[in-house]
Design a protein around this motif. Sequence first.
Motif, PDB file in Angstrom:
ATOM      1  N   VAL A 130       7.322 -12.147  11.715  1.00  0.00           N
ATOM      2  CA  VAL A 130       6.359 -12.864  10.881  1.00  0.00           C
ATOM      3  C   VAL A 130       5.471 -13.740  11.754  1.00  0.00           C
ATOM      4  O   VAL A 130       5.956 -14.598  12.487  1.00  0.00           O
ATOM      5  N   ASP A 131       4.167 -13.517  11.656  1.00  0.00           N
ATOM      6  CA  ASP A 131       3.191 -14.329  12.363  1.00  0.00           C
ATOM      7  C   ASP A 131       2.887 -15.565  11.509  1.00  0.00           C
ATOM      8  O   ASP A 131       2.552 -15.434  10.325  1.00  0.00           O
ATOM      9  N   PRO A 132       3.007 -16.771  12.069  1.00  0.00           N
ATOM     10  CA  PRO A 132       2.786 -17.984  11.280  1.00  0.00           C
ATOM     11  C   PRO A 132       1.425 -18.037  10.588  1.00  0.00           C
ATOM     12  O   PRO A 132       1.342 -18.425   9.423  1.00  0.00           O
ATOM     13  N   ALA A 133       0.367 -17.638  11.262  1.00  0.00           N
ATOM     14  CA  ALA A 133      -0.975 -17.698  10.661  1.00  0.00           C
ATOM     15  C   ALA A 133      -1.093 -16.737   9.486  1.00  0.00           C
ATOM     16  O   ALA A 133      -1.647 -17.086   8.437  1.00  0.00           O
ATOM     17  N   ARG A 134      -0.574 -15.528   9.639  1.00  0.00           N
ATOM     18  CA  ARG A 134      -0.627 -14.558   8.535  1.00  0.00           C
ATOM     19  C   ARG A 134       0.242 -15.004   7.375  1.00  0.00           C
ATOM     20  O   ARG A 134      -0.101 -14.808   6.216  1.00  0.00           O
ATOM     21  N   PHE A 135       1.386 -15.597   7.681  1.00  0.00           N
ATOM     22  CA  PHE A 135       2.279 -16.093   6.629  1.00  0.00           C
ATOM     23  C   PHE A 135       1.574 -17.195   5.841  1.00  0.00           C
ATOM     24  O   PHE A 135       1.607 -17.210   4.607  1.00  0.00           O
ATOM     25  N   GLN A 136       0.916 -18.101   6.539  1.00  0.00           N
ATOM     26  CA  GLN A 136       0.157 -19.168   5.887  1.00  0.00           C
ATOM     27  C   GLN A 136      -0.945 -18.574   5.007  1.00  0.00           C
ATOM     28  O   GLN A 136      -1.149 -19.018   3.877  1.00  0.00           O
ATOM     29  N   GLU A 137      -1.656 -17.579   5.517  1.00  0.00           N
ATOM     30  CA  GLU A 137      -2.710 -16.928   4.729  1.00  0.00           C
ATOM     31  C   GLU A 137      -2.145 -16.307   3.456  1.00  0.00           C
ATOM     32  O   GLU A 137      -2.757 -16.395   2.389  1.00  0.00           O
ATOM     33  N   THR A 138      -0.989 -15.676   3.564  1.00  0.00           N
ATOM     34  CA  THR A 138      -0.354 -15.088   2.383  1.00  0.00           C
ATOM     35  C   THR A 138      -0.013 -16.166   1.364  1.00  0.00           C
ATOM     36  O   THR A 138      -0.285 -16.013   0.171  1.00  0.00           O
ATOM     37  N   LEU A 139       0.576 -17.259   1.829  1.00  0.00           N
ATOM     38  CA  LEU A 139       0.914 -18.370   0.926  1.00  0.00           C
ATOM     39  C   LEU A 139      -0.342 -18.896   0.213  1.00  0.00           C
ATOM     40  O   LEU A 139      -0.336 -19.076  -1.003  1.00  0.00           O
ATOM     41  N   GLU A 140      -1.399 -19.110   0.982  1.00  0.00           N
ATOM     42  CA  GLU A 140      -2.635 -19.637   0.414  1.00  0.00           C
ATOM     43  C   GLU A 140      -3.221 -18.674  -0.615  1.00  0.00           C
ATOM     44  O   GLU A 140      -3.702 -19.106  -1.672  1.00  0.00           O
ATOM     45  N   SER A 141      -3.168 -17.389  -0.344  1.00  0.00           N
ATOM     46  CA  SER A 141      -3.710 -16.417  -1.299  1.00  0.00           C
ATOM     47  C   SER A 141      -2.882 -16.377  -2.577  1.00  0.00           C
ATOM     48  O   SER A 141      -3.443 -16.174  -3.664  1.00  0.00           O
ATOM     49  N   LEU A 142      -1.593 -16.578  -2.475  1.00  0.00           N
ATOM     50  CA  LEU A 142      -0.745 -16.584  -3.665  1.00  0.00           C
ATOM     51  C   LEU A 142      -0.940 -17.853  -4.495  1.00  0.00           C
ATOM     52  O   LEU A 142      -0.764 -17.822  -5.713  1.00  0.00           O
ATOM     53  N   ILE A 143      -1.288 -18.936  -3.837  1.00  0.00           N
ATOM     54  CA  ILE A 143      -1.531 -20.196  -4.562  1.00  0.00           C
ATOM     55  C   ILE A 143      -2.814 -20.093  -5.355  1.00  0.00           C
ATOM     56  O   ILE A 143      -2.921 -20.591  -6.476  1.00  0.00           O
ATOM     57  N   ASP A 144      -3.826 -19.448  -4.768  1.00  0.00           N
ATOM     58  CA  ASP A 144      -5.111 -19.294  -5.455  1.00  0.00           C
ATOM     59  C   ASP A 144      -4.915 -18.393  -6.617  1.00  0.00           C
ATOM     60  O   ASP A 144      -5.221 -18.312  -7.637  1.00  0.00           O
TER      61      ASP A 144
END
Length: 94
Positions: A80-94
């Motif tokens: 798991v790449d931290p930046a991609r994981f963060q992007e996934t989290l942010e997209s799920l929040i939106d």
Amino acid sequence: IEMGRQACSNCQSLVSAVVPQPGVAPLLKEHFVALASDCDAPEAEVLDLAMNHLADAMMLPFVLFTDADGNFLAGGHGAVDPARFQETLESLID
């Protein structure tokens, strides 16, 4: 939901190097309920989600995101790449 094993280096990296990241930890804490499932004895519901939505998964950990009713939203597998994981989290929040 993180499906992994104690001896898995990618699983340990997710827990120790990705989740604590400043861009990840606050998002997880505020918007998600984090669960872990042992691949050696997975819960039937978690195994069904993984098999139905990550059929091509070849490497641990399996990471599954669901809504409050357990419906699959997103997921991935392997390192798991931290930046991609963060992007996934942010997209799920939106």
